[in-house]
Enzyme design. Structure first.
Site, PDB file in Angstrom:
ATOM      1  N   HIS A 101     -58.465 -11.408  -7.302  1.00  0.00           N
ATOM      2  CA  HIS A 101     -58.359 -10.302  -8.067  1.00  0.00           C
ATOM      3  C   HIS A 101     -57.816  -9.807  -9.127  1.00  0.00           C
ATOM      4  O   HIS A 101     -56.885 -10.148  -8.160  1.00  0.00           O
ATOM      5  CB  HIS A 101     -58.727  -8.949  -7.827  1.00  0.00           C
ATOM      6  CG  HIS A 101     -60.046  -8.950  -6.770  1.00  0.00           C
ATOM      7  ND1 HIS A 101     -59.722  -9.659  -5.704  1.00  0.00           N
ATOM      8  CD2 HIS A 101     -61.541  -8.744  -6.788  1.00  0.00           C
ATOM      9  CE1 HIS A 101     -61.611  -9.165  -4.579  1.00  0.00           C
ATOM     10  NE2 HIS A 101     -62.219  -8.539  -5.949  1.00  0.00           N
ATOM     11  N   ASP A 104     -55.210  -6.963  -7.749  1.00  0.00           N
ATOM     12  CA  ASP A 104     -54.312  -7.393  -6.419  1.00  0.00           C
ATOM     13  C   ASP A 104     -53.126  -7.969  -6.185  1.00  0.00           C
ATOM     14  O   ASP A 104     -51.979  -7.428  -5.439  1.00  0.00           O
ATOM     15  CB  ASP A 104     -55.132  -8.638  -5.777  1.00  0.00           C
ATOM     16  CG  ASP A 104     -56.403  -8.102  -4.941  1.00  0.00           C
ATOM     17  OD1 ASP A 104     -57.274  -7.147  -5.128  1.00  0.00           O
ATOM     18  OD2 ASP A 104     -57.537  -9.695  -5.146  1.00  0.00           O
TER      19      ASP A 104
END
Ligand code: XLS
Ligand code: CA
Ligand code: CA
Length: 438
Positions: A101, A104
């Site tokens: 993501h 992340d």
């Protein structure tokens, strides 16, 4: 450069009798199964969020594992240390893909422009690390569920401002996915649903989600993204009801809004069981609709009603999964370990044990599924079960040329109907056990 996982060697295949805990027992990358290398059947991926970010925090307690990797958390130095850790980890395990993501890979800033600058910087660094390796991105995605702005949804939000932020994140995440050579782009709608119908316009929300997906497809194709978009179905958690409840629901949605040519399913095992289905049910439904794209390889707990994201150890389940995948002719995506260590498994070594377990479980599942197919008894049974349709009238029905009147006349001629042949479930379950356990 100093190693982060200094006491962990490269993990090698040593066969099922090895006592070495840091070796594969079944995953033998070059072994040929049904004409293809194991590594080609099983394109494994590391999930950035669980492996490099999650450190054991749950609703009742804080981190138990140290994932600072020697840097101060919340800094770009930490973001880079995670890249170093991730690449060392993947190389040592022979994993060729990762999934991420946007948030992340960097600490999110207050200003989206600064967030995007950080994303550019970190993906330059990831690209550098990719050079000279065969590690690639399996799929990217935008996290449209953690930030408080998404409390009422992203595509389904009531706020036009929030909708624009969702669009901006998708745009950037698509650019990054293309930059990193990603094969897919995922939409997981954790906040796309509702807590109560009392305050929800379902039609309005679903139309807005579809519009956002349409824009994503248009933009993605315009910047050279040739891969698949995926919906990852999940029935609930965090929302009480999520729109992408299961594969059948998501496929219906995609067809309704003309998105089915660009999208496939990313099926997660734990989400299937939360929806009251088996993992293989979701795979079969996706496959028969030509939409089996990728897999989030994990496992839930039948005693717990939430998304536990455990590493898969159940060989029966992985066999049934691989049976579906082999029958479908393989995946265009891969097997992403969207799974986390249990909270008390808090050392670096545990991270490796988890992936060795997952990879071996799927390797063994692949071996057993191929044996089931080569054995042929299940296939032969299913073929025979429907044999009454191998007739003139059966053909007419199958090709849409029969009428109710004609079939009713046939019933009337027969007067009474025999019960059909036995389904032989218990016998077939025994066949599976014979192939599995000899
Ligand atoms: C959460 C989901 C999520 C998606 C990607 O339950 O599994 O991690 O895979 O957003
Ligand atoms: Ca997932
Ligand atoms: Ca999950």
């Amino acid at each position: 450069m100093n190693e982060i996982f200094e006491n962990i060697p490269e993990i090698k295949y040593e066969g099922k009798n090895t006592k070495n805990p840091l070796a594969f027992r079944y995953y033998d990358a070059d072994r040929i199964i049904m004409g293809k290398k194991m590594s080609e059947h099983l394109p494994f991926a590391m999930a950035w969020w669980h492996n490099l970010c999650a450190a054991g925090t749950d609703m009742f307690g804080r981190d138990t594992a140290d994932k600072s990797f020697g840097a101060e958390k919340g800094t770009m130095a930490h973001a880079k240390a995670k890249v170093d850790a991730g690449f060392e980890f993947m190389k040592k395990l022979g994993i060729k893909y990762f999934c991420f993501h946007d948030v992340d890979i960097i600490p999110e800033a207050d200003d989206i422009n600064e967030t995007n600058r950080r994303l550019d910087e970190i993906t330059d660094y990831i690209l550098e690390k990719m050079q000279g390796t065969d590690i690639k991105c399996l799929w990217g995605t935008a996290n449209m569920f953690s930030n408080p702005r998404f409390m009422n949804g992203a595509g389904s939000t009531n706020s036009l401002d929030v909708y624009c932020f969702a669009a901006a994140q998708i745009k950037k995440a698509l650019e990054l996915t293309v930059k990193l050579g990603g094969k897919g782009y995922v939409f997981w709608g954790g906040r796309e649903g509702y807590e109560t119908l009392l305050n929800t316009d379902v039609k309005f929300e679903q139309e807005n989600i579809a519009a956002l997906m349409k824009m994503a497809v248009e933009y993605g194709r315009s910047i050279g993204f040739t891969g698949d978009f995926y919906i990852e179905p999940k029935p609930k958690e965090p929302m009480k009801h999520q729109y992408d409840f299961d594969a059948a629901t998501a496929i219906g949605f995609l067809r309704q809004y003309g998105l089915d040519k660009d999208f496939k399913m990313n099926i997660e095992a734990n989400h299937a069981t939360l929806a009251g289905h088996t993992f293989r049910h979701e795979l079969r439904i996706s496959a028969i609709n030509g939409m089996l794209g990728s897999i989030d390889a994990n496992q839930g707990d039948y005693l717990l009603g939430w998304d536990t994201d455990e590493f898969p150890y159940d060989v029966y389940e992985s066999t049934m999964c691989m049976y579906e995948v082999l029958k479908a002719g393989g995946l265009t995506g891969g097997f992403n370990f969207d799974a986390k260590n249990r909270r008390p498994s808090n050392t670096y070594e545990d991270m490796f044990h988890a992936y060795i377990l997952g990879m071996d479980t799927f390797a063994l599942g692949l071996i057993k599924a191929a044996e089931l197919i080569e054995d042929g008894e299940l296939d032969a049974f299913v073929e025979k079960k429907y044999e009454s349709f191998n007739s003139e009238l059966g053909e007419k029905i199958r090709s849409g040329k029969a009428s109710l009147e004609e079939l009713a006349a046939r019933a009337s001629e027969m007067k009474t109907c025999k019960t059909p042949q036995s389904g032989r479930q218990e016998y077939l379950e025994g066949v599976v056990n014979r192939v599995l356990f000899g």
